[in-house]
Structure formats: structure tokens, C-alpha cells
Design an enzyme around this catalytic site. Structure first.
Site, short mmCIF file in Angstrom:
data_model
loop_
_atom_site.label_atom_id
_atom_site.label_comp_id
_atom_site.label_asym_id
_atom_site.label_seq_id
_atom_site.Cartn_x
_atom_site.Cartn_y
_atom_site.Cartn_z
CE1 TYR A 151 -3.82 2.35 0.64
CE2 TYR A 151 -2.45 3.27 2.39
CZ TYR A 151 -3.56 3.35 1.58
OH TYR A 151 -4.42 4.41 1.68
CG ASP A 246 6.02 3.66 0.63
OD1 ASP A 246 6.33 4.40 1.60
OD2 ASP A 246 4.84 3.45 0.29
CE LYS A 274 1.90 4.58 8.27
NZ LYS A 274 0.50 4.83 8.50
#
Ligand code: HOZ
Length: 435
Positions: A151, A246, A274
Site C-alpha cells: 500500500y 517506500d 509516520k
């Protein structure tokens, strides 16, 4: 009483959920939060401290989703709270440059030397979609390769066979993405170099970039096979495509320098999010100078954001990254030891209870898949008994342990988790696995 009902009083949360459903689709602002994959009503969080969440009814839970990754130092970590308070007194936003941006960038670069230049944005989604745009501009090619179950946020071209909520709800992609855009994304099985080799052979000269989660977190936790990351690096270099790593989830998590450090990857571009924002909204994309200098105002690739480099987010990020840098020698070994004891302790209880389970763990992130395994890609993760996972989730929640509410999301341990939390979690699992 139905198997979905709980003996714990969450009446206030239930009322709040009913109210939220009047305003938000599914009562939430991000789909997995609705608990549809595990059943039961989602508790509403009132506050959190360290490793513990307290819901609106006053129930307490050990937190293993950590805001989906950012809270590596635990909730309401004093230096982060103080940094945000200090910054807020000088105003919440300027839309102009501040000294904190370069201070945070300097620290990020010290941990990630591959980021020769970077740009701050407000989310992981923004970071990955901007990195893809750069890759397309740099190569003058249109196609991208991603991997099933990975994702990379919810930009149109990245939702094809995506993980996280897309996997949780078992949908192949998203309605509203034009076929012409989806066709530019090739979704291949993770941990399968031959599939990538074959894609390059079929689409020679057309693939701009390969983007991946170096450790998958959004199909549950899946580690890269020996030689896989090196193989991707060699293939992309040979074919003139960019390698985009990523690290929104793994950044500052699987090591101070993330997966790039842990697996010695040499990426063209990296995306972060994050943890780098310390719990406030931050994303980062960066990498080789020759690509980053294509960005406006230096080059022709446009990307912008009013809240990019927001002073509160920079302050929280700076406090978090500084602490990790300065205490890396104690924080990361503590995370490793705590996560090992907790994940393996629960898996041992499953073995005793005769429950088929596969544990995948990399550092402080991990997943118990309810399948005999092994789990090396999304297809294998999807063999999990998701109904059984849901039962386990509800039983753990009733015993004061809040796991991510989907079989296809990784669980996270923070530096605030310790022996007491590990012991309580294993005890809860002993009962929950027999429920
Ligand atoms: N897609 C996020 C986790 N991988 C979920 C974020 C949220 O629901 O807050």
C-alpha cells in the site's frame, strides 16, 4: 448474546459511533478504523499515555497499532508534547520557510544518506504520488511496477491490488480510478524477481519506476526474501527505471535508517511518513540530486502544499527523530527484545492451543497470520482465516489489548512497552485463543 457482542461496557463509544455515522461514511475518516473486518464496535479513544489507550468509557488497552506506526516512543512522550506546545505559542502555521525544516532535514539525512535532497509534505500519500511523478518526468516513461498487497497511499495509480484497507475489504482496486490510469500500473507478486524480470522484458523502455514496501506492512508483515532487494536494485539499474523505496511504515522503525540501513539498499528515491512527524501529519520524499532538482522551482515537475513543513509537525518530528538518534543504542535493542518476547510469546500460546498460526516479524513490527504458512506474499497472506482473526481480535480487545483491526495490517511495539505489557498480552492471548 451474539459472538460479536462484548461483555465490556462500551456504551459511550457505541453512542459516539452512532453520532459519527450521521456525519462520516461508516462513521470514520479512514476505513479500517470502522472495525468492519473484525466485527464489534470500535472504541472511541479519549486519551493515551505511553503504551496505553483509554476509551470514552474509561476502559484501558495496551496499544499495538500505535497510530498505525508513528508512536514509536509511546503516546504523549514528554519531549514531543513540549516541542509542540512551544511551537504552537509562535503560531500554528505560516506558509513560509522556518528554521525547523532544515534542522529536521539535517537529522533525516544523517539517518538516510540516500536523501541527498528532500521535500516535506503532509502525508505518505502525497510523498509517494510526488515520487512517482518525479520518476515519470526523469525517465519520460509512463508505467510503474508495484507489488500485490503493498500500500502506497490512495493516489489513483497506486490503488491497484493494494494492501491495507483495499486488502482488508477484499477489493481489487478502487471505483473511480479510470482504467487508462490503472493500466499504467503493473501489480506483481512480492518476493518474486522472475516476475519483475518478465515485466521488464514485455514492457522494455516503458517502466519509469518500481515502488515497494521493503518490508511489507500493509498485507500484514512480510519480510523480503534473501537477495530480493538487491535483485530489484540490479534490475531497475539495468533497465533505466528508478527504485522507489517506500519507507512510510518502516522508516525509523526497522532501524534508525529504516530498511535502507537494515538491508543496505541504495534507492533512487525514498518516501517517509509516520514516525518522521512524531504523530503529526508529515510525509517526505527525497533521493538523488539529479532527480530532486527536477522539482519546481528549480525544474519542471510541479508539487506544492500550504501545510508542507508545518511548524508544529516539524517540531514533533524534530523531537522524535532527535530522541531516536541520540538514544538509538538503547531504544532499538529494547524494541527488538520487547517485540520478540511479545510476538513469540503469543505465537507459543497459539501452538499450545492448537491454532494454526504463522508469525512474521521484522524488529518491532509483526503479524500473526491465522494460516499454517509460510507467508511470503499477498496470495499466501490471503489464505489466512480472517474470521478466526476477527474472533481473536475481539477477544483480545475484551481483555484490554488493542490490535490493528485487520489481518492485513502490521502490529507495532513502542519503546514504552515493557515486561508488564508483554506479560499481560501473553496472558490475554492464552484465553483469547481459546475463546
Ligand atoms: N492505511 C492505514 C494503515 N496502513 C490506516 C490509517 C488509519 O485508518 O488511520
Amino acid at each position: 448474546m451474539s459472538r460479536l457482542e462484548s461483555t465490556v461496557d462500551r456504551s459511550r463509544s457505541k453512542a459516539l459511533q452512532e453520532r459519527a455515522e450521521r456525519y462520516f461514511p461508516g462513521g470514520v475518516n479512514s476505513p479500517v478504523r470502522a472495525f468492519r473486518a473484525v466485527g464489534g464496535a470500535p472504541p472511541f479513544v479519549a486519551r493515551a499515555e505511553g503504551a496505553w489507550l483509554t476509551d470514552a468509557d474509561g476502559n484501558r488497552y495496551i496499544d499495538y497499532f500505535g497510530s498505525w506506526g508513528p508512536m514509536i516512543l509511546g503516546h504523549a512522550f514528554a519531549p514531543v508534547v513540549e516541542a509542540i506546545e512551544r511551537a504552537a505559542r509562535n503560531s500554528a502555521s505560516f506558509g513560509a520557510s522556518t528554521v525547523a525544516e532544515a534542522e529536521l532535514a539535517e537529522r533525516v539525512q544523517a539517518c538516510y544518506p540516500a536523501l541527498e535532497k528532500m521535500r516535506f509534505v503532509s502525508s505518505g500519500t502525497e510523498a509517494t504520488m510526488s515520487a512517482i511523478r518525479l520518476a515519470r518526468a526523469a525517465t519520460n516513461r509512463k508505467m510503474i511496477v508495484k507489488f500485490e498487497g503493498c500500500y502506497h497511499g490512495h493516489a489513483d495509480g497506486l490503488l491497484v491490488k493494494a494492501g491495507s484497507g483495499v486488502a482488508t475489504f477484499g477489493i481489487p482496486g478502487s471505483a473511480g480510478v479510470p482504467e487508462e490510469i490503472a493500466q499504467l500500473t503493473l501489480a506483481l507478486p512480492y518476493n518474486d524477481l522472475e516476475a519483475v524480470e518478465a515485466a521488464f522484458a514485455v514492457h522494455r523502455g516503458a517502466i519509469a519506476a518500481v515502488i515497494l514496501e521493503p518490508v511489507v506492512g500493509n498485507a500484514g508483515c512480510i519480510a523480503p526474501a534473501e537477495g530480493y532487494l538487491e535483485g530489484l536494485r540490479a534490475l531497475t539499474a539495468r533497465e533505466g527505471a528508478l527504485l522507489i523505496v517506500d519507507e512510510v511504515m518502516t522508516g525509523f522503525r526497522v532501524a534508525l535508517g529504516g530498511a535502507c540501513e537494515r538491508y543496505k539498499i541504495e534507492p533512487d528515491l525514498v518516501t517517509l511518513g509516520k514516525i518522521v512527524g512524531g504523530g503529526l501529519p508529515v510525509g517526505v520524499f527525497g533521493g538523488k540530486l539529479r532527480f530532486m532538482d527536477l522539482l519546481a522551482p528549480l525544474g519542471p515537475v510541479y508539487q506544492a502544499g500550504t501545510l508542507s513543513g508545518n511548524p508544529l509537525a516539524m517540531a514533533a518530528g524534530l523531537a522524535t527523530v532527535s530522541h531516536l538518534q541520540e538514544h538509538a543504542g538503547t531504544v532499538y535493542p529494547h524494541l527488538e527484545a520487547t517485540a520478540k518476547a511479545m510476538f513469540e510469546g503469543v505465537a507459543a500460546e497459539a501452538a499450545k492451543a492448537g491454532v494454526a498460526m504463522t508469525l512474521n516479524r521484522v524488529g518491532s513490527m509483526g503479524t500473526w497470520f491465522f494460516t499454517p504458512g509460510p507467508v511470503r506474499n499477498y496470495a499466501e497472506a490471503a489464505t489466512s482465516d480472517t474470521e478466526r482473526f476477527g474472533r481473536f481480535h475481539r477477544a483480545m480487545l475484551d481483555r484490554g489489548v488493542w490490535l490493528p483491526p485487520s489481518q492485513f495490517e502490521a502490529a507495532f511495539v513502542s519503546a514504552a512497552h515493557g515486561e508488564a505489557e508483554v506479560r499481560a498480552t501473553i496472558e490475554a492471548a492464552r484465553e483469547a485463543l481459546r475463546a
